[in-house]
Scaffold this motif. Structure first.
Motif, PDB file in Angstrom:
ATOM      1  N   ARG A  36       0.844  -1.188   0.000  1.00 43.43           N
ATOM      2  CA  ARG A  36       0.000   0.000   0.000  1.00 43.43           C
ATOM      3  C   ARG A  36       0.887   1.249   0.000  1.00 43.43           C
ATOM      4  O   ARG A  36       2.038   1.197   0.442  1.00 43.43           O
ATOM      5  N   PRO A  37       0.352   2.384  -0.455  1.00 47.97           N
ATOM      6  CA  PRO A  37       1.156   3.612  -0.434  1.00 47.97           C
ATOM      7  C   PRO A  37       1.717   3.928   0.949  1.00 47.97           C
ATOM      8  O   PRO A  37       2.860   4.371   1.068  1.00 47.97           O
ATOM      9  N   VAL A  38       0.967   3.667   1.996  1.00 49.02           N
ATOM     10  CA  VAL A  38       1.453   3.947   3.354  1.00 49.02           C
ATOM     11  C   VAL A  38       2.711   3.137   3.659  1.00 49.02           C
ATOM     12  O   VAL A  38       3.573   3.589   4.404  1.00 49.02           O
ATOM     13  N   HIS A  39       2.836   1.962   3.049  1.00 50.75           N
ATOM     14  CA  HIS A  39       4.032   1.151   3.271  1.00 50.75           C
ATOM     15  C   HIS A  39       5.261   1.847   2.710  1.00 50.75           C
ATOM     16  O   HIS A  39       6.334   1.821   3.318  1.00 50.75           O
ATOM     17  N   ASP A  40       5.107   2.459   1.547  1.00 49.32           N
ATOM     18  CA  ASP A  40       6.234   3.192   0.974  1.00 49.32           C
ATOM     19  C   ASP A  40       6.638   4.346   1.885  1.00 49.32           C
ATOM     20  O   ASP A  40       7.825   4.568   2.125  1.00 49.32           O
ATOM     21  N   PHE A  41       5.655   5.077   2.421  1.00 53.02           N
ATOM     22  CA  PHE A  41       5.969   6.188   3.323  1.00 53.02           C
ATOM     23  C   PHE A  41       6.748   5.687   4.538  1.00 53.02           C
ATOM     24  O   PHE A  41       7.716   6.310   4.969  1.00 53.02           O
ATOM     25  N   ALA A  42       6.323   4.558   5.100  1.00 49.27           N
ATOM     26  CA  ALA A  42       7.011   4.009   6.277  1.00 49.27           C
ATOM     27  C   ALA A  42       8.415   3.528   5.913  1.00 49.27           C
ATOM     28  O   ALA A  42       9.382   3.787   6.652  1.00 49.27           O
ATOM     29  N   LEU A  43       8.555   2.845   4.791  1.00 52.81           N
ATOM     30  CA  LEU A  43       9.874   2.369   4.371  1.00 52.81           C
ATOM     31  C   LEU A  43      10.820   3.542   4.122  1.00 52.81           C
ATOM     32  O   LEU A  43      11.992   3.495   4.513  1.00 52.81           O
ATOM     33  N   GLN A  44      10.320   4.589   3.481  1.00 57.58           N
ATOM     34  CA  GLN A  44      11.160   5.760   3.245  1.00 57.58           C
ATOM     35  C   GLN A  44      11.562   6.418   4.563  1.00 57.58           C
ATOM     36  O   GLN A  44      12.694   6.887   4.707  1.00 57.58           O
ATOM     37  N   ASP A  51      14.455   4.714  13.107  1.00 61.48           N
ATOM     38  CA  ASP A  51      14.745   3.311  13.421  1.00 61.48           C
ATOM     39  C   ASP A  51      13.907   2.760  14.571  1.00 61.48           C
ATOM     40  O   ASP A  51      14.179   1.680  15.083  1.00 61.48           O
ATOM     41  N   SER A  52      12.866   3.500  14.963  1.00 58.27           N
ATOM     42  CA  SER A  52      11.941   3.004  15.985  1.00 58.27           C
ATOM     43  C   SER A  52      10.511   3.292  15.524  1.00 58.27           C
ATOM     44  O   SER A  52      10.283   4.162  14.671  1.00 58.27           O
ATOM     45  N   ILE A  53       9.573   2.572  16.089  1.00 56.47           N
ATOM     46  CA  ILE A  53       8.175   2.790  15.730  1.00 56.47           C
ATOM     47  C   ILE A  53       7.758   4.214  16.063  1.00 56.47           C
ATOM     48  O   ILE A  53       7.053   4.862  15.290  1.00 56.47           O
ATOM     49  N   SER A  54       8.191   4.711  17.217  1.00 55.02           N
ATOM     50  CA  SER A  54       7.842   6.086  17.597  1.00 55.02           C
ATOM     51  C   SER A  54       8.329   7.081  16.558  1.00 55.02           C
ATOM     52  O   SER A  54       7.608   8.006  16.173  1.00 55.02           O
ATOM     53  N   GLU A  55       9.553   6.894  16.093  1.00 56.67           N
ATOM     54  CA  GLU A  55      10.112   7.823  15.107  1.00 56.67           C
ATOM     55  C   GLU A  55       9.416   7.671  13.756  1.00 56.67           C
ATOM     56  O   GLU A  55       9.179   8.663  13.065  1.00 56.67           O
ATOM     57  N   VAL A  56       9.069   6.450  13.377  1.00 58.20           N
ATOM     58  CA  VAL A  56       8.308   6.257  12.135  1.00 58.20           C
ATOM     59  C   VAL A  56       6.995   7.026  12.239  1.00 58.20           C
ATOM     60  O   VAL A  56       6.594   7.732  11.305  1.00 58.20           O
ATOM     61  N   GLY A  57       6.323   6.911  13.374  1.00 55.50           N
ATOM     62  CA  GLY A  57       5.071   7.632  13.577  1.00 55.50           C
ATOM     63  C   GLY A  57       5.247   9.138  13.460  1.00 55.50           C
ATOM     64  O   GLY A  57       4.442   9.817  12.815  1.00 55.50           O
ATOM     65  N   ARG A  58       6.308   9.667  14.066  1.00 51.58           N
ATOM     66  CA  ARG A  58       6.568  11.110  13.981  1.00 51.58           C
ATOM     67  C   ARG A  58       6.806  11.542  12.540  1.00 51.58           C
ATOM     68  O   ARG A  58       6.267  12.546  12.088  1.00 51.58           O
ATOM     69  N   ARG A  59       7.602  10.783  11.817  1.00 51.72           N
ATOM     70  CA  ARG A  59       7.928  11.176  10.441  1.00 51.72           C
ATOM     71  C   ARG A  59       6.730  11.073   9.512  1.00 51.72           C
ATOM     72  O   ARG A  59       6.642  11.796   8.524  1.00 51.72           O
ATOM     73  N   MET A  60       5.817  10.142   9.835  1.00 54.78           N
ATOM     74  CA  MET A  60       4.621   9.974   9.009  1.00 54.78           C
ATOM     75  C   MET A  60       3.448  10.812   9.516  1.00 54.78           C
ATOM     76  O   MET A  60       2.389  10.821   8.900  1.00 54.78           O
ATOM     77  N   SER A  61       3.640  11.477  10.654  1.00 56.98           N
ATOM     78  CA  SER A  61       2.575  12.272  11.284  1.00 56.98           C
ATOM     79  C   SER A  61       1.347  11.423  11.603  1.00 56.98           C
ATOM     80  O   SER A  61       0.212  11.808  11.336  1.00 56.98           O
ATOM     81  N   VAL A  62       1.612  10.239  12.182  1.00 60.10           N
ATOM     82  CA  VAL A  62       0.546   9.350  12.632  1.00 60.10           C
ATOM     83  C   VAL A  62       0.833   8.937  14.074  1.00 60.10           C
ATOM     84  O   VAL A  62       1.928   9.154  14.587  1.00 60.10           O
ATOM     85  N   THR A  70       1.466  -0.458  10.868  1.00 66.95           N
ATOM     86  CA  THR A  70       2.112  -0.445   9.557  1.00 66.95           C
ATOM     87  C   THR A  70       3.421  -1.225   9.586  1.00 66.95           C
ATOM     88  O   THR A  70       3.698  -2.044   8.696  1.00 66.95           O
ATOM     89  N   VAL A  71       4.237  -1.012  10.614  1.00 68.74           N
ATOM     90  CA  VAL A  71       5.514  -1.722  10.725  1.00 68.74           C
ATOM     91  C   VAL A  71       5.277  -3.222  10.885  1.00 68.74           C
ATOM     92  O   VAL A  71       5.986  -4.034  10.275  1.00 68.74           O
ATOM     93  N   THR A  72       4.287  -3.609  11.651  1.00 65.89           N
ATOM     94  CA  THR A  72       3.964  -5.034  11.809  1.00 65.89           C
ATOM     95  C   THR A  72       3.600  -5.650  10.466  1.00 65.89           C
ATOM     96  O   THR A  72       4.061  -6.750  10.131  1.00 65.89           O
ATOM     97  N   ALA A  73       2.791  -4.948   9.673  1.00 61.64           N
ATOM     98  CA  ALA A  73       2.438  -5.450   8.338  1.00 61.64           C
ATOM     99  C   ALA A  73       3.678  -5.598   7.473  1.00 61.64           C
ATOM    100  O   ALA A  73       3.829  -6.602   6.747  1.00 61.64           O
ATOM    101  N   LEU A  74       4.590  -4.638   7.553  1.00 61.22           N
ATOM    102  CA  LEU A  74       5.831  -4.711   6.776  1.00 61.22           C
ATOM    103  C   LEU A  74       6.715  -5.862   7.243  1.00 61.22           C
ATOM    104  O   LEU A  74       7.348  -6.543   6.423  1.00 61.22           O
ATOM    105  N   GLU A  75       6.766  -6.089   8.551  1.00 60.35           N
ATOM    106  CA  GLU A  75       7.534  -7.221   9.086  1.00 60.35           C
ATOM    107  C   GLU A  75       6.948  -8.546   8.611  1.00 60.35           C
ATOM    108  O   GLU A  75       7.684  -9.450   8.208  1.00 60.35           O
ATOM    109  N   GLU A  76       5.630  -8.668   8.663  1.00 61.69           N
ATOM    110  CA  GLU A  76       4.965  -9.908   8.243  1.00 61.69           C
ATOM    111  C   GLU A  76       5.232 -10.222   6.781  1.00 61.69           C
ATOM    112  O   GLU A  76       5.287 -11.384   6.394  1.00 61.69           O
ATOM    113  N   ARG A  77       5.405  -9.209   5.971  1.00 64.15           N
ATOM    114  CA  ARG A  77       5.661  -9.407   4.540  1.00 64.15           C
ATOM    115  C   ARG A  77       7.157  -9.514   4.232  1.00 64.15           C
ATOM    116  O   ARG A  77       7.554  -9.704   3.088  1.00 64.15           O
ATOM    117  N   GLY A  78       7.999  -9.347   5.253  1.00 66.36           N
ATOM    118  CA  GLY A  78       9.440  -9.495   5.070  1.00 66.36           C
ATOM    119  C   GLY A  78      10.145  -8.263   4.543  1.00 66.36           C
ATOM    120  O   GLY A  78      11.294  -8.337   4.117  1.00 66.36           O
TER     121      GLY A  78
END
Length: 153
Positions: A36-44, A51-62, A70-78
């Motif tokens: 999903r597009p949100v996955h690209d935002f998280a990967l970027q 490098d932490s979930i908290s920081e991913v949330g801050r950078r994505m404004s979520v 989102t990170v769990t979904a990305l982990e599950e997909r490898g």
């Protein structure tokens, strides 16, 4: 009352959705299902140093919870994994896996192809002008990251 501003916003959103939906369909056809597009935002975000979930949330404004989902979904997909933080044994750092980098490479190639299609439809000069105007409005700092720099050993 004028709708010109609202119409512009809808056109920009529609253009984004059109490109994102076509890229998602092509990624699925190439074996990268459920991207999903949100996955690209998280990967970027991760590639650019979050490098932490908290920081991913801050950078994505979520929220942290949305980032964790989102990170769990990305982990599950490898696409993402965790490694122990060498400076803090209680902490796990996020990184994009080789599979995630491969998917991002495919996505970039797909978006290049979609851009070429737009260029053929509207002309090189018109597309370049549109890109220039958008860069002026949103800033010219496109997100391009040296992915190899952020891979785990």
């Amino acid at each position: 009352m004028s709708r010109a501003g609202a119409d512009l916003a809808q056109l920009l959103l529609g253009a984004f959705r059109t490109l994102a939906d076509r890229a998602t369909a092509e990624l699925t056809a190439r074996g990268y299902a459920e991207v999903r597009p949100v996955h690209d935002f998280a990967l970027q975000a991760i590639l650019s140093g979050a490098d932490s979930i908290s920081e991913v949330g801050r950078r994505m404004s979520v929220t942290k919870q949305a980032a964790a989902k989102t990170v769990t979904a990305l982990e599950e997909r490898g696409y993402v994994a965790r490694e122990p933080d060498p400076d803090d044994g209680r902490r796990q750092r996020l990184y994009v896996t080789a599979h995630g980098l491969a998917m991002l490479g495919e996505a970039e190639a797909i978006f290049d192809q979609l851009r070429e299609e737009w260029e053929q439809r509207v002309g090189a000069a018109s597309l370049a002008q549109m890109e220039s105007v958008l860069r002026e409005q949103v800033g010219g700092d496109a997100i391009h990251v040296d992915a190899a720099r952020w891979m785990a050993p």
